[in-house]
Enzyme design. Structure first.
Site, mmCIF file in Angstrom:
data_model
loop_
_atom_site.group_PDB
_atom_site.id
_atom_site.type_symbol
_atom_site.label_atom_id
_atom_site.label_comp_id
_atom_site.label_asym_id
_atom_site.label_seq_id
_atom_site.Cartn_x
_atom_site.Cartn_y
_atom_site.Cartn_z
ATOM 1 N N VAL A 156 56.907 33.746 41.476
ATOM 2 C CA VAL A 156 57.476 35.003 41.966
ATOM 3 C C VAL A 156 56.361 35.933 42.442
ATOM 4 O O VAL A 156 55.401 36.198 41.709
ATOM 5 C CB VAL A 156 58.302 35.704 40.864
ATOM 6 C CG1 VAL A 156 58.961 36.971 41.410
ATOM 7 C CG2 VAL A 156 59.360 34.752 40.303
ATOM 8 N N GLY A 186 48.082 38.553 41.223
ATOM 9 C CA GLY A 186 48.972 39.073 40.182
ATOM 10 C C GLY A 186 50.443 38.844 40.435
ATOM 11 O O GLY A 186 50.950 39.223 41.462
ATOM 12 N N SER A 187 51.132 38.210 39.501
ATOM 13 C CA SER A 187 52.557 37.993 39.669
ATOM 14 C C SER A 187 53.140 37.396 38.398
ATOM 15 O O SER A 187 52.664 37.686 37.306
ATOM 16 C CB SER A 187 52.824 37.090 40.872
ATOM 17 O OG SER A 187 54.190 37.110 41.194
ATOM 18 N N ARG A 188 54.157 36.509 38.543
ATOM 19 C CA ARG A 188 54.772 35.892 37.373
ATOM 20 C C ARG A 188 55.339 34.526 37.739
ATOM 21 O O ARG A 188 55.564 34.220 38.906
ATOM 22 C CB ARG A 188 55.879 36.783 36.813
ATOM 23 C CG ARG A 188 57.059 36.944 37.713
ATOM 24 C CD ARG A 188 58.016 38.014 37.223
ATOM 25 N NE ARG A 188 59.071 37.490 36.369
ATOM 26 C CZ ARG A 188 59.976 38.261 35.760
ATOM 27 N NH1 ARG A 188 59.924 39.578 35.900
ATOM 28 N NH2 ARG A 188 60.901 37.727 35.014
#
Length: 218
Positions: A156, A186-188
């Site tokens: 994501v 940066g994320s998930r």
């Protein structure tokens, strides 16, 4: 320190930019303290970029009953949801939030075969917000294990992450020591697991990609 190929062009361009800025500063601004500040600031930028694309050497212990962490980061969500994109069933969702200081390589969580792969355009909300799972740009990858069960791992995008790389192809056979992809800045990653998975993590836990066991399959 080794660096991931996904950062090759960014590291090169950052180096060229820093050299240019420092040369211009020292030529055009005859103030030593200003030049020193510029040099220090650009050095900090270079260090941040280099650490972001660092490529750690990790030994993976393969186990078809284990779901291993697909990313470094912190467990930010554990909940039961209905996965509507492909699995179309009730699942346990486990989300890993990656800060810009984490390694951003994504690993294959279970051995098997890629049964579904789709990139979806969307928004770029902060990755720790709940709506990011459904509304943000993402790449969905489902894996079919040899017993026929499937899990999904969604890369994501977030407020800073504008580039999702996925190295896999549909129908490709995969093992847990393989890289699924890379997300820049940066994320998930959201895991959708069978509801009878025995979780080995809890909210707030820090996990290491390819090393931490997220859950044990029944």
């Amino acid at each position: 320190m080794k660096f991931h190929p996904a950062g090759k062009s960014i590291i090169r361009n950052t180096l060229l930019f820093i050299i240019l800025i420092n040369v211009l500063a020292w030529v055009l601004i005859p103030i030593t303290i200003v030049n020193a500040v510029v040099s220090l600031a650009t050095l900090v930028v270079l260090v941040l970029v280099l650490q972001f694309f660092r490529y750690p050497s990790r030994q993976v212990t393969a186990n078809e009953k284990h779901v291993i962490a697909p990313a470094d980061g912190k467990i930010c969500v554990i909940e039961e949801v209905h996965e509507n994109e492909y699995l179309n069933t009730k699942c346990t969702k486990v989300s890993i939030f990656m800060s810009p200081f984490n390694v951003h390589i994504n690993w294959v969580p279970v051995p098997g075969q890629v049964s579904f792969l789709k990139h979806k355009k969307g928004h770029f909300y902060a990755a720790f917000k709940d709506k990011s799972a459904d509304e943000n740009e993402r790449t969905c990858t489902a894996f079919r294990m040899k017993d026929g069960r499937e899990i999904m791992a969604n890369q994501v995008a977030g407020a800073m992450a504008r580039r999702i790389l996925n190295f896999l192809k549909e129908e490709q056979k995969v093992t847990q020591d393989m890289e699924m992809g890379f997300i820049r800045f940066g994320s998930r990653v959201d895991l959708y697991l069978p509801t009878d998975t025995e979780l080995k993590v809890k909210l707030g836990d820090k996990v290491t990609g390819s090393q931490t066991i997220i859950g044990k399959l029944s």
